[in-house]
Structures are given as C-alpha cells and as structure tokens.
Design a protein around this motif. Structure first.
Motif, short mmCIF file in Angstrom:
data_model
loop_
_atom_site.label_atom_id
_atom_site.label_comp_id
_atom_site.label_asym_id
_atom_site.label_seq_id
_atom_site.Cartn_x
_atom_site.Cartn_y
_atom_site.Cartn_z
N PRO A 65 12.48 16.44 14.97
CA PRO A 65 12.19 16.70 16.38
C PRO A 65 10.79 17.28 16.54
CG PRO A 65 14.34 17.58 15.75
CD PRO A 65 13.64 17.20 14.48
N ASP A 66 10.14 16.96 17.64
CA ASP A 66 8.75 17.38 17.84
C ASP A 66 8.57 18.89 17.81
OD1 ASP A 66 7.22 15.13 17.87
OD2 ASP A 66 7.22 14.87 20.04
N ALA A 67 9.42 19.62 18.50
CA ALA A 67 9.24 21.07 18.63
C ALA A 67 9.63 21.83 17.37
CB ALA A 67 10.03 21.60 19.83
N VAL A 68 10.47 21.21 16.54
CA VAL A 68 10.93 21.88 15.31
C VAL A 68 10.86 20.89 14.14
CG1 VAL A 68 12.37 23.71 16.27
CG2 VAL A 68 13.29 21.39 16.13
N LEU A 111 0.81 -1.21 0.00
CA LEU A 111 0.00 0.00 0.00
C LEU A 111 0.85 1.27 0.00
CD1 LEU A 111 -2.69 -1.05 2.65
CD2 LEU A 111 -2.84 -1.20 0.15
N ALA A 112 2.16 1.09 -0.04
CA ALA A 112 3.10 2.24 -0.07
C ALA A 112 2.89 3.18 1.12
CB ALA A 112 2.98 3.00 -1.38
N ARG A 113 2.58 2.59 2.29
CA ARG A 113 2.38 3.42 3.49
C ARG A 113 3.73 3.78 4.11
NH1 ARG A 113 -1.29 -0.86 6.58
NH2 ARG A 113 0.37 -2.13 5.62
N PRO A 114 3.92 5.01 4.52
CA PRO A 114 5.14 5.38 5.24
C PRO A 114 5.28 4.57 6.53
CG PRO A 114 3.95 7.33 4.55
CD PRO A 114 3.03 6.18 4.31
N PHE A 115 6.54 4.27 6.89
CA PHE A 115 6.84 3.58 8.15
C PHE A 115 7.50 4.61 9.07
CE2 PHE A 115 8.68 1.03 11.35
CZ PHE A 115 8.11 -0.24 11.30
N ILE A 116 6.85 4.89 10.21
CA ILE A 116 7.31 5.95 11.11
C ILE A 116 7.43 5.43 12.53
CG2 ILE A 116 6.81 8.24 12.05
CD1 ILE A 116 5.26 8.84 9.50
N VAL A 117 8.55 5.73 13.16
CA VAL A 117 8.76 5.43 14.58
C VAL A 117 8.64 6.74 15.36
CG1 VAL A 117 10.34 4.57 16.34
CG2 VAL A 117 10.27 3.49 14.08
N HIS A 118 7.81 6.74 16.38
CA HIS A 118 7.65 7.90 17.25
C HIS A 118 8.32 7.64 18.59
CE1 HIS A 118 4.57 9.55 14.52
NE2 HIS A 118 4.04 8.33 14.51
N SER A 119 8.96 8.68 19.12
CA SER A 119 9.48 8.63 20.48
C SER A 119 9.00 9.89 21.20
CB SER A 119 11.01 8.56 20.48
OG SER A 119 11.57 9.83 20.15
N ALA A 120 9.39 10.04 22.45
CA ALA A 120 8.99 11.24 23.20
C ALA A 120 9.61 12.50 22.62
CB ALA A 120 9.40 11.09 24.66
N GLN A 121 10.68 12.37 21.81
CA GLN A 121 11.38 13.54 21.28
C GLN A 121 11.04 13.87 19.83
OE1 GLN A 121 13.14 11.15 23.27
NE2 GLN A 121 12.66 12.59 24.91
N GLY A 122 10.44 12.95 19.10
CA GLY A 122 10.14 13.24 17.70
C GLY A 122 9.80 12.00 16.92
N SER A 123 9.99 12.08 15.59
CA SER A 123 9.62 10.96 14.72
C SER A 123 10.77 10.63 13.77
CB SER A 123 8.36 11.30 13.92
OG SER A 123 8.60 12.39 13.06
N PHE A 128 19.01 13.20 19.20
CA PHE A 128 18.23 14.43 19.13
C PHE A 128 17.28 14.54 20.32
CE2 PHE A 128 15.68 11.25 16.95
CZ PHE A 128 14.37 11.56 17.29
N SER A 129 16.96 15.80 20.65
CA SER A 129 15.96 16.10 21.66
C SER A 129 14.71 16.62 20.96
CB SER A 129 16.49 17.16 22.64
OG SER A 129 16.66 18.40 21.97
N ALA A 130 13.70 16.97 21.73
CA ALA A 130 12.48 17.51 21.13
C ALA A 130 12.72 18.89 20.53
CB ALA A 130 11.37 17.57 22.16
N GLN A 131 13.74 19.61 21.04
CA GLN A 131 13.99 20.98 20.59
C GLN A 131 15.14 21.10 19.59
OE1 GLN A 131 13.85 20.16 23.99
NE2 GLN A 131 11.68 20.70 24.05
#
Length: 312
Positions: A201-204, A159-171, A219-222
């Motif tokens: 990163p989540d914040a940026v 289905l050509a779906r993106p594979f994404i890993v999420h953590s507390a700091q980003g994706s 990396f951090s969230a910022q």
C-alpha cells in the motif's frame, strides 16, 4: 450542435492564448476567428465555462492539465476537446473521468476488451472500461492502472527487470505470475491465478503482503487488507464470460452493468434471489431474457439502455 472539429479549434485557441496571450497579433487572429462563424462563439463560450470550472476544482486535479499545456500540447488538446464535448461544465465528468485516464496509452470503452503483447513477451488484457499506461525502462517494467481491471501474464525478462503494476492505492510486484488487478474507487483488488505477487500500500509500503496462487487481496492506500480465497473463474471475462455461483441477483446485475452501456437493476422485491450460471457478455439483452425464463421475474425495458428486473 457543435462538431468535434470546432471544439478542437476552440481548445487550440485556449492553449495558444494561455501559452502566449500577450501577443497582439494572436489576440487579433482569435477575434477574427470568433467573428467568422457563430459556432466559433458558441464553442468559445464552452471554453470560458470550462475555464471557470477548472478554477473551482481542487488544484491537485486541475494543475496537471494546465501544466501539460507546456509539456505535452497534444495530450492537453485531446483532454480539453473531450471535456468541451460534455458542455464545458465538466466538473462532474472531470472528477469521474480523470485526465490521466482520458490520455492513457491503452483504453477500452464499456463492453470492450483488448489484449496486448508487450515488448518483453508479457500479455496484458484490459477488461471493460479500463485505462492503463505501460512504461518500460532499463530498470523496470511498469503498468499504471487508472481504472477498470486487467489480466497480466508476465514473461521471463532477459534483463531481469521487476514487473510492477501501480494503482491509486499502491503497487503490486509480480513474482513470475498470472494475476488480475481491479481498481474501483478507493480500493484495489488483486487475485493471483498462478505463482505469487507482493502488494505494498502507498501509505505503508513496509506492510508488504505476499499473495499466493488461489488467493486475493483487497487493499487501500492505508491498509493492506486480509487474504481471502480467489474467486473461481475470476478471469472468465477475458473469454467473454461471466461465471457466477449462488450470487444475489442485485449483485449479478451490478457486475453485468459494467459491460452494458446503460443502467441495469433489480427491483427490491427480487434483489435477493440467488443465481448461478455461465453468461455471455456479448449478448446482455439475451442474458436478461434468459433470466426471465429461469426466474420468477420479467424484464421492464424503459429505454434501449435502461432495464429493470421486476417480480412476475
């Protein structure tokens, strides 16, 4: 000592009364349960202590559990029972072991590893003391890493779906790849073994960083961090090995401790000794004994789980 069944019953009463405690018949039944066995009163005392603790912790921490009483009672009961087993004072346990981790789809205990074949043919391996959720939809393939480390080898998706890993700091978005993700405290580390990933990163999220094979990024969230060379044999843990080259002894024991149900440390006098080698993670006592024959150190075992290396 209170057994798990009594604590689970106390957790059930907590959920029922919080959900509909105004019903007189429910309050009467609860009182009868308390009077039936002294252990019931002891378990309920833990519930009350836990309730006081939840009232003191940050709402962002406690609210998801209490909201879960209405949305997913089974998961809520599971988390409450675990917290009650700690004695009900669980503020420290609560902060160190988030409720999401306790009810994650897949978990490993300290010293365990686990390999999974996902629905699309991708492979996911959990390192020691790790927890993840796996969510596949018509649009995305997603893994939420709560703690620990995982090794992922993505498969081509029909289905050509993106594979994404999420953590507390980003994706981390896989770009046809084999890679490691490790979440420790306030940072996430990615190491790419094949092909590439894209980190946001989540914040940026506009600071997308392309990480290629042979590179790693912490990396951090910022902040997105700086690209560095990947460690040789970074995935050796998936084969039950720890491979090190010219490591400080103290750093080696810190990493080894991740696979040991206890405490390992080096005395300050020998902390900076250098070590190289290939070590079996399934036999940590054997690793320590081997160090005592190859380095000027001895092993002082205070208990079965607490050992310190000291100068000979």
């Amino acid at each position: 000592m209170l057994d798990l069944k009594v604590l689970e019953a106390a957790a059930q009463w907590y959920v029922d009364l919080r959900d509909d405690g105004s019903q007189a018949h429910l309050q009467q039944a609860h009182q009868q349960w308390l009077e039936r066995d002294p252990r019931h009163r002891q378990a309920w005392a833990r519930v009350q202590k836990l309730d006081q603790t939840l009232a003191k912790v940050e709402p962002v921490v406690a609210k998801p559990l209490l909201a879960g009483i209405h949305s997913n009672r089974r998961d809520t009961l599971k988390v409450l029972s675990v917290l009650l087993m700690t004695g009900g004072s669980g503020a420290l346990v609560w902060q160190l072991t988030p409720w999401q981790q306790l009810k994650a789809d897949y978990r490993t205990e300290r010293g365990q590893r686990r390999s999974l074949n996902l629905d699309d043919g991708s492979q996911l391996t959990l390192d020691t003391n790790s927890a993840v959720d796996v969510r596949y939809s018509a649009q995305l393939r997603e893994v939420q890493l709560y703690s620990g480390q995982i090794l992922i080898e993505t498969a081509k998706d029909q289905l050509a779906r993106p594979f994404i890993v999420h953590s507390a700091q980003g994706s981390i978005r896989a770009l046809g790849t084999r890679f490691l993700v490790r979440s420790d405290g306030e940072r996430t580390q990615v190491e790419v073994l094949q092909h590439a990933v894209e980190v946001r990163p989540d914040a940026v999220p506009e600071q997308a960083v392309h990480v290629s094979s042979g590179q790693r990024l912490s990396f951090s969230a910022q902040h997105a961090g700086t690209l560095e060379p990947a460690r040789p044999y970074a995935d050796a843990w998936s084969r039950g090995l720890l491979v090190v080259s010219d490591w400080r002894l103290a750093d080696f024991l810190t990493e080894l401790s991740r696979y040991h149900p206890g405490h390992l440390r080096a005395a300050p006098a020998i902390a900076d000794l250098r070590i190289s080698g290939i070590f079996q993670l399934k036999d940590i006592d054997g690793v320590l004994d081997n160090l005592a024959t190859t380095l000027p150190v001895r092993v002082n075992r205070f208990t079965r789980y607490w050992a310190q290396l000291e100068a000979r």
